[in-house]
Motif scaffolding. Sequence first.
Motif, mmCIF file in Angstrom:
data_model
loop_
_atom_site.group_PDB
_atom_site.id
_atom_site.type_symbol
_atom_site.label_atom_id
_atom_site.label_comp_id
_atom_site.label_asym_id
_atom_site.label_seq_id
_atom_site.Cartn_x
_atom_site.Cartn_y
_atom_site.Cartn_z
ATOM 1 N N LEU A 235 2.555 -0.416 -9.806
ATOM 2 C CA LEU A 235 2.817 0.403 -8.635
ATOM 3 C C LEU A 235 4.279 0.362 -8.216
ATOM 4 O O LEU A 235 4.958 -0.662 -8.370
ATOM 5 C CB LEU A 235 1.973 -0.071 -7.445
ATOM 6 N N VAL A 236 4.732 1.474 -7.638
ATOM 7 C CA VAL A 236 5.974 1.510 -6.871
ATOM 8 C C VAL A 236 5.580 1.877 -5.446
ATOM 9 O O VAL A 236 4.802 2.811 -5.220
ATOM 10 C CB VAL A 236 6.996 2.511 -7.455
ATOM 11 N N LEU A 237 6.104 1.124 -4.476
ATOM 12 C CA LEU A 237 5.797 1.367 -3.073
ATOM 13 C C LEU A 237 6.863 2.265 -2.449
ATOM 14 O O LEU A 237 8.062 1.982 -2.564
ATOM 15 C CB LEU A 237 5.731 0.054 -2.302
ATOM 16 N N LEU A 238 6.439 3.316 -1.782
ATOM 17 C CA LEU A 238 7.334 4.180 -1.016
ATOM 18 C C LEU A 238 7.406 3.601 0.391
ATOM 19 O O LEU A 238 6.529 3.826 1.221
ATOM 20 C CB LEU A 238 6.813 5.616 -1.007
ATOM 21 N N GLN A 239 8.465 2.856 0.637
ATOM 22 C CA GLN A 239 8.537 1.980 1.811
ATOM 23 C C GLN A 239 9.740 2.333 2.690
ATOM 24 O O GLN A 239 10.224 1.504 3.442
ATOM 25 C CB GLN A 239 8.633 0.529 1.319
ATOM 26 N N THR B 150 6.062 -0.208 10.953
ATOM 27 C CA THR B 150 5.678 1.035 10.284
ATOM 28 C C THR B 150 5.402 0.811 8.802
ATOM 29 O O THR B 150 4.703 1.593 8.171
ATOM 30 C CB THR B 150 6.772 2.110 10.432
ATOM 31 N N GLY B 151 5.937 -0.271 8.247
ATOM 32 C CA GLY B 151 5.737 -0.565 6.836
ATOM 33 C C GLY B 151 4.647 -1.570 6.564
ATOM 34 O O GLY B 151 4.580 -2.143 5.470
ATOM 35 N N PRO C 109 6.692 2.319 -13.472
ATOM 36 C CA PRO C 109 5.507 2.415 -12.614
ATOM 37 C C PRO C 109 4.536 3.456 -13.142
ATOM 38 O O PRO C 109 4.932 4.424 -13.809
ATOM 39 C CB PRO C 109 6.101 2.849 -11.267
ATOM 40 N N GLU C 110 3.267 3.257 -12.841
ATOM 41 C CA GLU C 110 2.231 4.221 -13.212
ATOM 42 C C GLU C 110 1.749 5.039 -12.020
ATOM 43 O O GLU C 110 1.215 6.135 -12.185
ATOM 44 C CB GLU C 110 1.041 3.491 -13.826
ATOM 45 N N ALA C 111 1.898 4.474 -10.819
ATOM 46 C CA ALA C 111 1.447 5.167 -9.611
ATOM 47 C C ALA C 111 2.386 4.819 -8.461
ATOM 48 O O ALA C 111 2.913 3.710 -8.390
ATOM 49 C CB ALA C 111 0.016 4.777 -9.256
ATOM 50 N N ALA C 112 2.590 5.786 -7.589
ATOM 51 C CA ALA C 112 3.360 5.568 -6.360
ATOM 52 C C ALA C 112 2.385 5.472 -5.199
ATOM 53 O O ALA C 112 1.391 6.205 -5.137
ATOM 54 C CB ALA C 112 4.340 6.713 -6.137
ATOM 55 N N VAL C 113 2.667 4.556 -4.271
ATOM 56 C CA VAL C 113 1.807 4.348 -3.110
ATOM 57 C C VAL C 113 2.648 4.476 -1.851
ATOM 58 O O VAL C 113 3.699 3.833 -1.726
ATOM 59 C CB VAL C 113 1.139 2.956 -3.145
ATOM 60 N N VAL C 114 2.184 5.288 -0.919
ATOM 61 C CA VAL C 114 2.854 5.390 0.378
ATOM 62 C C VAL C 114 2.550 4.113 1.154
ATOM 63 O O VAL C 114 1.396 3.849 1.505
ATOM 64 C CB VAL C 114 2.374 6.632 1.156
ATOM 65 N N GLY C 115 3.585 3.327 1.409
ATOM 66 C CA GLY C 115 3.393 2.027 2.060
ATOM 67 C C GLY C 115 3.641 2.038 3.545
ATOM 68 O O GLY C 115 3.716 0.983 4.170
#
Length: 360
Positions: free
Chosen positions: A15-19, A27-28, A79-85
């Motif tokens: 994962l990559v976190l969109l932080q 907020t994070g 990364p295989e997926a991005a996650v809104v953190g």
Amino acid sequence: MSGIQAPPGFREMRLVLLQHGGMASLTGKTGLAMLRHRAGPIVAVIDPDHAGQSLPQITGIDRVVPVVADLAAALPYKPEAAVVGLAPSGGQLPDPVRHDALAALRAGLHLASGLHTRLAEDPELAAACWPDHWIWDLRREPETLKVGQARAAALPCRRLLAVGTDMAVGKMSACLALLEAAQRTGIPARFVGTGQAGILISGEGVALDAVRVDYAAGAVEAAVLRAAAALPEQGLVLVEGQGSLCHPASTATLPLLRGVQPTALLLVHRAGQTTIDRLPQIPLPPLAELVATMETLASWAQPDGAHPPVKVAAVALNTARLDEDQARREVEGVHQMLQLPCTDPIRWGADPLLKALLKD
């Protein structure tokens, strides 16, 4: 379907976190919780405000993950997926996050989000998603719903519900620390996530704030039954709390109590807090009064002879804002006041809480 299930393989994905802007603020909290508790790989964190800095120095979380400025800088980490953190007010996707979410989809990544905004329904984002890839909007009402019927009361396993004096005091983290303690000692246990971070970490649960109020207790009940089905009679179901009875905006505690039919409660409190954190004009009740009220509420809406009276078994004290000596004094003070086991499970581990929970 009785709850939310992650797409196949999500638990093991890189994962990559969109932080963006959320590394050092509430907020994070979704991404920070994933960094603290997710067992699967997190290969990069995107936050332009802290790019190039050390994750442990920024957050205090002992995990080595590079912090980068944008999606392009994250791609070399595969990364295989991005996650809104993030959990921004109103649940809207901020423009900088949207930019990197769109770049992630165009680069062939999957995308996961727990925001109220449905990203899969955004035409531009949906068009950028590659064939056979997914956008997982987890904040959805389960497809099959029933009203609560106190069915969890008949389960032979133990059921713990975390209840807090405020929002964002550490209810999920305390439950996950208990899960880790149970796993270390060989106690069969399952965690039921009831918010976006808990579901992203565990891969399943029920997004309680996406469920119509008439079905909220039933949705929780179904998630608890599902978790318990994988456990032996001596197993333990740990249910993430949401909101607080003390908060004027929260309605989550009662459906959780009704759906879980807990055998024990864990009180979660931030050390020294005397008012609602973001509404300082609203005082918190004395902890002893809150304990008594929670125990009374938990004793109602139960079948006759379901189990012994429900008690608050222990207190998880959030001491993140204190130094070591201050934290130990606060823990001892709460212990003396309530005569209940008390510790900070993130700072010192959850073993004392688990021992109290399992005590007959």
